[in-house]
Design a protein around this motif. Sequence first.
Motif, mmCIF file in Angstrom:
data_model
loop_
_atom_site.group_PDB
_atom_site.id
_atom_site.type_symbol
_atom_site.label_atom_id
_atom_site.label_comp_id
_atom_site.label_asym_id
_atom_site.label_seq_id
_atom_site.Cartn_x
_atom_site.Cartn_y
_atom_site.Cartn_z
ATOM 1 N N PHE A 198 0.828 -1.209 0.000
ATOM 2 C CA PHE A 198 0.000 0.000 0.000
ATOM 3 C C PHE A 198 0.866 1.264 0.000
ATOM 4 O O PHE A 198 0.608 2.217 -0.757
ATOM 5 C CB PHE A 198 -0.924 -0.011 1.216
ATOM 6 N N MET A 199 1.912 1.287 0.838
ATOM 7 C CA MET A 199 2.768 2.460 0.908
ATOM 8 C C MET A 199 3.540 2.664 -0.388
ATOM 9 O O MET A 199 3.756 3.803 -0.826
ATOM 10 C CB MET A 199 3.730 2.337 2.094
ATOM 11 N N VAL A 242 2.509 1.862 -3.445
ATOM 12 C CA VAL A 242 1.560 2.413 -4.421
ATOM 13 C C VAL A 242 1.279 3.877 -4.115
ATOM 14 O O VAL A 242 1.209 4.711 -5.030
ATOM 15 C CB VAL A 242 0.262 1.582 -4.425
ATOM 16 N N ARG A 243 1.145 4.194 -2.841
ATOM 17 C CA ARG A 243 0.853 5.581 -2.481
ATOM 18 C C ARG A 243 2.012 6.504 -2.838
ATOM 19 O O ARG A 243 1.803 7.588 -3.418
ATOM 20 C CB ARG A 243 0.563 5.665 -0.980
ATOM 21 N N LEU A 244 3.232 6.085 -2.539
ATOM 22 C CA LEU A 244 4.399 6.905 -2.890
ATOM 23 C C LEU A 244 4.544 7.030 -4.404
ATOM 24 O O LEU A 244 4.879 8.092 -4.935
ATOM 25 C CB LEU A 244 5.664 6.294 -2.285
ATOM 26 N N TYR A 245 4.276 5.917 -5.106
ATOM 27 C CA TYR A 245 4.383 5.930 -6.566
ATOM 28 C C TYR A 245 3.376 6.911 -7.170
ATOM 29 O O TYR A 245 3.714 7.718 -8.048
ATOM 30 C CB TYR A 245 4.161 4.532 -7.114
ATOM 31 N N ARG A 246 2.128 6.886 -6.720
ATOM 32 C CA ARG A 246 1.114 7.772 -7.275
ATOM 33 C C ARG A 246 1.430 9.240 -6.986
ATOM 34 O O ARG A 246 1.259 10.102 -7.840
ATOM 35 C CB ARG A 246 -0.255 7.410 -6.700
ATOM 36 N N ARG A 247 1.926 9.508 -5.781
ATOM 37 C CA ARG A 247 2.267 10.892 -5.446
ATOM 38 C C ARG A 247 3.424 11.396 -6.292
ATOM 39 O O ARG A 247 3.418 12.518 -6.792
ATOM 40 C CB ARG A 247 2.622 10.998 -3.964
#
Length: 283
Positions: free
Chosen positions: A236-237, A239-244
């Motif tokens: 989850f982290m 994916v979140r860092l990648y999207r940001r």
Amino acid sequence: MYRFLLTPRWWGINVFAVLAIPVCLFMGSWQLSRFETRVDSHRDQQTQADAARTADSAPLGDLLPVSTETSGRQATATGRYDTGHQLLVPDRDLDARKGFYVLTLLRTGEGKALPVVRGWLPGDAGSKDDTAKIPAPPSGEVTVTGALQASESPSSKGVRTSGGLPQGQLGVISAASLVNLVPYPVYDAWITVTEAAAPLTAVPPAAAPNSGLDLKAFQNLGYTGEWFVFAGFVAFMWVRLYRREAEAARDLALGITPGLPDGPGDPDGPDDAPQKRSPAEAA
């Protein structure tokens, strides 16, 4: 746009994720296998316990050392009870009632003594009225038959340590705790008699150590869930860092500077924002 994935920072993030997720999944699977092993052990122990109750008794020496296969088996030993070293084991429950074990050492011809739990009595081991009900052990040479048990450990459920107990009481039934109480060696095992003399009640054999569905088994199941949650959190982290990071790269490609307003003018507000005027100017 996605060249940021090749930066040293993202190399470190990617390597961490690639290593952490499989490790978490492996540890979760391992803890799950430990729980399944406990379940299988519990089933085997139940089967062995049923078989032990119907199996013929065997000499004590043939069943030592105590294992999961021999725990609960009916063992026989011949000797004389040492009435001078009878001990009480307090804080032992039976049928949801408080009470204590009556333990007497059987001096065998092998040079060692066998701890024998002759039965259980309700009440307090420190009460003279309750202890007065204890029947005397048989005199002379006797042959005792009972369920074989492994030595207890202080961490066992319901076991009280010997520290702070009055003289004549024992917290843990084991050779290690008896070595300082009797002047002769003791077997690293004990038996609970099958038939107890009234008013004593025979103590049923306990499950072998490290087997069955105890608290530790369900801890393994809890750890299983935790490891799988850790694996999901790492994913989850990432994916979140990648999207940001991808959104920031897309904004730069469109000429939008992060942290600044989209239109021209003062970054603190638009140029056409209403300005306050003094009363003289308003007049």
